[in-house]
Design a protein around this motif. Structure first.
Motif, PDB file in Angstrom:
ATOM      1  N   UNK A  74       0.841  -1.207   0.000  1.00  0.00           N
ATOM      2  CA  UNK A  74       0.000   0.000   0.000  1.00  0.00           C
ATOM      3  C   UNK A  74       0.873   1.253   0.000  1.00  0.00           C
ATOM      4  N   UNK A  75       1.972   1.177   0.735  1.00  0.00           N
ATOM      5  CA  UNK A  75       2.867   2.338   0.824  1.00  0.00           C
ATOM      6  C   UNK A  75       3.889   2.339  -0.304  1.00  0.00           C
ATOM      7  N   UNK A  76       4.066   1.172  -0.926  1.00  0.00           N
ATOM      8  CA  UNK A  76       4.999   1.028  -2.041  1.00  0.00           C
ATOM      9  C   UNK A  76       6.359   1.646  -1.709  1.00  0.00           C
ATOM     10  N   UNK A  77       6.907   1.189  -0.602  1.00  0.00           N
ATOM     11  CA  UNK A  77       8.200   1.728  -0.177  1.00  0.00           C
ATOM     12  C   UNK A  77       9.292   1.246  -1.116  1.00  0.00           C
ATOM     13  N   UNK A  78      10.247   2.114  -1.413  1.00  0.00           N
ATOM     14  CA  UNK A  78      11.333   1.699  -2.291  1.00  0.00           C
ATOM     15  C   UNK A  78      12.261   0.701  -1.596  1.00  0.00           C
TER      16      UNK A  78
END
Lengths: 378, 433
Positions: free
Chosen positions: B328-332
């Motif tokens: 959901x946050x699509x962290x790198x």
């Protein structure tokens, strides 16, 4: 003042070009420590530094609460802040009243962005990061994330202890309320909170003091790192629980005690370095001057910031008091701002860390009309 | 019937996938999007790919070197590969396929509770499970039963036919563990009404199915010297001596009507509802029967069940929950939580189920009060990674029409962005799928 070695080499306020950007270089902080604590949720300054000397207060807030700790006659400090009051008596605490950022928004998220950007709009970096950029030295975000305040082109550290991310009681209560219709998760959360010592009333949304000391432990750890000879000199921390829309009188006590214990723990952990430390505690805005219908306050404008530490010229309340009488309130609802938070921060960066005018303009762009507040640093 | 279904794309991603990844495009035709994933193979994920050869080599070196704690080569392999498996879940273009891999890996549980499986646990996923999730069930059974991870986990590598050459010389005997679990947990299940004599028969049939750890090549080996001679009777059928007898017996079990019923029940329970409807089970069972156990066809039939489009009936397990949150946050890369550590702390350590029946698959198994509280506490910590992003926008992307007004209202009233994001992560609709 102590001039850091790097500053001595470069000269104070020298202008150097780094990576194509023109940077006004001030003194590296050397032995000076500077800590910023963000109170997320908007602390009600009028309930914490109570202006009971103002005849207009009773009409807005009812009878003056019992047990206030004296701040020179006109103001009284909330009784939960005994540790801060001891600092006040030692001239190490300076409450700044009727202060607000340059923005007039009442959304937490926006206002926190502006507070941390140091502007009346949202920037991609925070003012403390830019301050570190002009000085050099190490900065540390204490907590599970780097707040916008410390984000930016200058690299900063981030430290969080394991298992200290437990939400504050209010947030637990909101989670329980929001999920109460789920036949499985609702009861599980209620049972889980009870197992952790929450009362039924707390689950109904009534305030409950937390018995967990996350913030003081965090502050103590921060103090230990800031004290170390090769440790960071700049740090930022966060503390929540200030959004007191209901039952404020009891709801505020928990966060205030956490804050108070935290600052005492920070001072203790810093040891001798406390003498060279200044802490700025700030929140995104104040709250309505009048109590609302549920014993709470809603989003307002001006409030209180605290400046404390061994290097502070404290023992008094800094305020150009706007008054509470008829026609004195901002938009007839909020304490009117008479000081800009940026001028407080600039006063500390200039007086404590030696930032000159060019550096201050980089840290707070477009703030030349808001000069550094004088007389904050001893 | 199909026309009456509200095949919402967000629900498709939540129910059959791993949750929407930030602003990942919503499929215009959710069913086509899901079915499409059944026809595309997996792209390479882990470099170098986990292999039995490497895993057993590490195991062998550990046995020789007896490393200090923290120095095990097998453990190091597992840690790196498991992290890569979880990372893959964050970015895979075929999340439904990945969920099938998770489902079947749990169905054929191999656990690090048995330490020697450590180095080959991820190789088991890659070699025995992943290639077969849309193929014939029998092929998956054969790959699993031949895999060193399973042969070690359920002791078959050491099982010796009492009348075999090795058995007579060294007075060694049968180990029924794999045979029992193969029948009870993997294929026909107790629905088939088999007896202890059948379990013992399968154990005899599978004697000699062993592993080579010391010599080369490392991996599965059939050892005639430990194989029980003679034909054996299993559930009324005769199976010949030799490796081919085992192959035939496993194919028989995999194709058994009880296996179809059992697998259909588990599939519907996992993807649709804790208490599957009889009609749904029958539908999947029929597909398995009519396609000779084609798992891709069964997966496609699941997607077409009307009840599959009734949202939020299932509770996410800790792994599903954590992966959905990170997506959901699509962290790198480089800014992601240690998912291995987190799902372990939340009660579902990767490839470490307590028993051969794997992780449970009902909401009540994952909703103990302290388990839910730990989830919330983790969510609150994780929410600190939100940064300056708008939590309501992220909630809108991740949950779409699943986002309840009560959650949205609570988020809007939150005292900080982080609190608002904690509320989204702690909401019933985000904990469910």
């Amino acid at each position: 003042m102590i001039i850091g070695r790097r500053a001595a080499l470069l000269g104070l306020s020298a202008v150097a070009t780094m990576g194509g950007a023109s940077l006004a270089l001030a003194a590296a902080p050397g032995e000076k420590r500077f800590v910023v604590v963000i109170q997320r949720g908007a602390m009600d300054g009028m309930a914490v530094v109570v202006p009971h000397g103002d005849p207009g207060l009773t009409a807005l807030r009812g009878a003056t609460p019992e047990g206030l700790l004296d701040l020179g006659g006109f103001y009284g400090l909330h009784p939960a802040l005994a540790g801060l009051h001891a600092m006040y008596r030692a001239h190490e605490l300076l409450p700044v009243h009727a202060v607000a950022g340059p923005y007039r928004v009442r959304s937490h998220f926006e206002a926190q962005d502006f507070l941390e950007s140091g502007a009346d709009h949202r920037m991609t970096s925070g003012w403390l990061n830019r301050a570190v950029g002009t000085m050099g030295g190490n900065a540390l975000a204490v907590g599970v994330s780097v707040p916008l305040l410390l984000r930016g082109s200058t690299q900063v550290g981030n430290w969080a202890p394991h298992g200290m991310a437990e939400p504050p009681p209010d947030l637990y209560a909101a989670i329980a309320a929001m999920n109460h219709t789920d036949p499985l998760i609702g009861p599980a959360i209620v049972a889980g909170l009870k197992e952790r010592g929450f009362s039924n009333r707390a689950l109904m949304g009534e305030p409950q003091e937390t018995n967990r000391n996350a913030f003081p432990a965090l502050a103590a750890a921060a103090g230990g790192m800031l004290r170390a000879p090769d440790g960071p000199r700049i740090a930022a921390m966060e503390i929540g629980g200030w959004d007191t829309h209901t039952a404020q009188a009891s709801r505020l006590t928990g966060p205030l005690k956490q804050l108070d214990s935290g600052m005492v723990a920070l001072k203790t952990a810093l040891g001798d370095a406390w003498k060279q430390t200044i802490v700025l505690i700030m929140t995104e805005f104040g709250r309505t001057a009048r109590l609302n219908g549920t014993g709470g306050t809603d989003h307002g404008t001006a409030g209180v910031a605290f400046v404390l530490g061994g290097a502070v010229k404290g023992g008094r309340v800094q305020a150009d008091w706007p008054g509470l009488g008829p026609g004195k309130l901002f938009e007839d609802r909020d304490l009117a701002p008479t000081a800009d938070l940026r001028s407080v921060a600039k006063g500390l960066l200039a007086g404590h860390l030696g930032l000159g005018a060019p550096a201050l303009e980089q840290v707070f762009p477009g703030s030349t009309g808001t000069p550094p507040m004088r007389g904050l640093v001893g | 019937m199909m026309n009456a279904m509200d095949t919402n794309p967000t629900h498709a991603m939540v129910r059959f996938g791993l949750g929407r990844r930030a602003a990942e495009p919503l499929p215009a035709d959710p069913i086509a999007w899901l079915l499409g994933q059944l026809h595309t193979g997996d792209t390479p994920r882990i470099d170098p790919p986990p292999s039995t050869q490497a895993g057993l080599t590490a195991l062998r070196e550990d046995r020789v070197n007896k490393p200090q704690p923290g120095q095990s080569k097998a453990r190091a392999l597992f840690v790196a590969q498991a992290a890569a498996e979880l990372e893959h879940a964050l970015t895979t273009p075929a999340p439904f396929r990945e969920r099938l891999v998770w489902f079947w890996t749990n169905h054929f549980t191999v656990s690090l509770r048995r330490g020697e499986c450590t180095g080959v646990a991820c190789a088991f996923i890659e070699e025995a499970i992943r290639p077969h999730v849309t193929g014939p069930f029998a092929e998956m059974v054969l790959a699993v039963m031949r895999h060193p991870a399973m042969l070690m986990y359920l002791d078959n590598a050491r099982s010796v036919g009492p009348a075999s050459i090795a058995g007579e010389r060294r007075n060694l005997g049968l180990n029924e563990n794999l045979a029992r679990e193969c029948m009870e947990l993997h294929t026909v299940s107790p629905l088939a009404g088999y007896t202890q004599a059948d379990v013992a028969a399968l154990a005899r049939i599978l004697t000699g199915w062993s592993i080579e750890v010391q010599g080369e090549p490392k991996g599965f080996v059939f050892r005639p010297r430990t194989h029980e001679p003679g034909t054996k009777m299993l559930m009324g059928h005769r199976f010949p001596e030799g490796e081919e007898g085992g192959v035939a017996a496993l194919r028989f079990l995999a194709a058994h009507p009880s296996a179809n019923r059992f697998l259909a029940t588990k599939l519907v329970r996992h993807f649709v509802a804790d208490d599957p409807a009889a009609g749904d089970i029958r539908r999947i069972e029929t597909v398995l029967r009519d396609t000779n156990g084609n798992l891709g066809a069964a997966a496609a039939a699941l997607v077409r069940l009307e009840s599959a489009w009734r949202p939020a009936t299932k509770l996410r397990t800790p792994r599903e929950y954590v992966v959905a949150a990170v997506r959901a946050l699509d962290l790198p890369e480089g800014n992601r939580p240690n998912m291995m550590g987190v799902i372990g702390a939340l009660g579902e350590p990767f490839m470490t189920a307590p028993a051969p029946n794997g992780w449970p698959d009902k909401a009540t198994d994952w909703s103990a009060p302290e388990a839910v509280m730990r989830r919330i506490d983790w969510a609150n910590g994780f929410a600190g990674r939100l940064g300056p992003r708008d939590p309501v926008e992220i909630a809108d992307l991740a949950l779409g029409p699943l986002l309840r007004p009560a959650t949205l209202e609570a988020m809007r009233r939150a005292g900080s962005r982080r609190d608002a994001f904690t509320l989204m992560l702690a909401s019933a609709e985000f904990q469910r799928r």
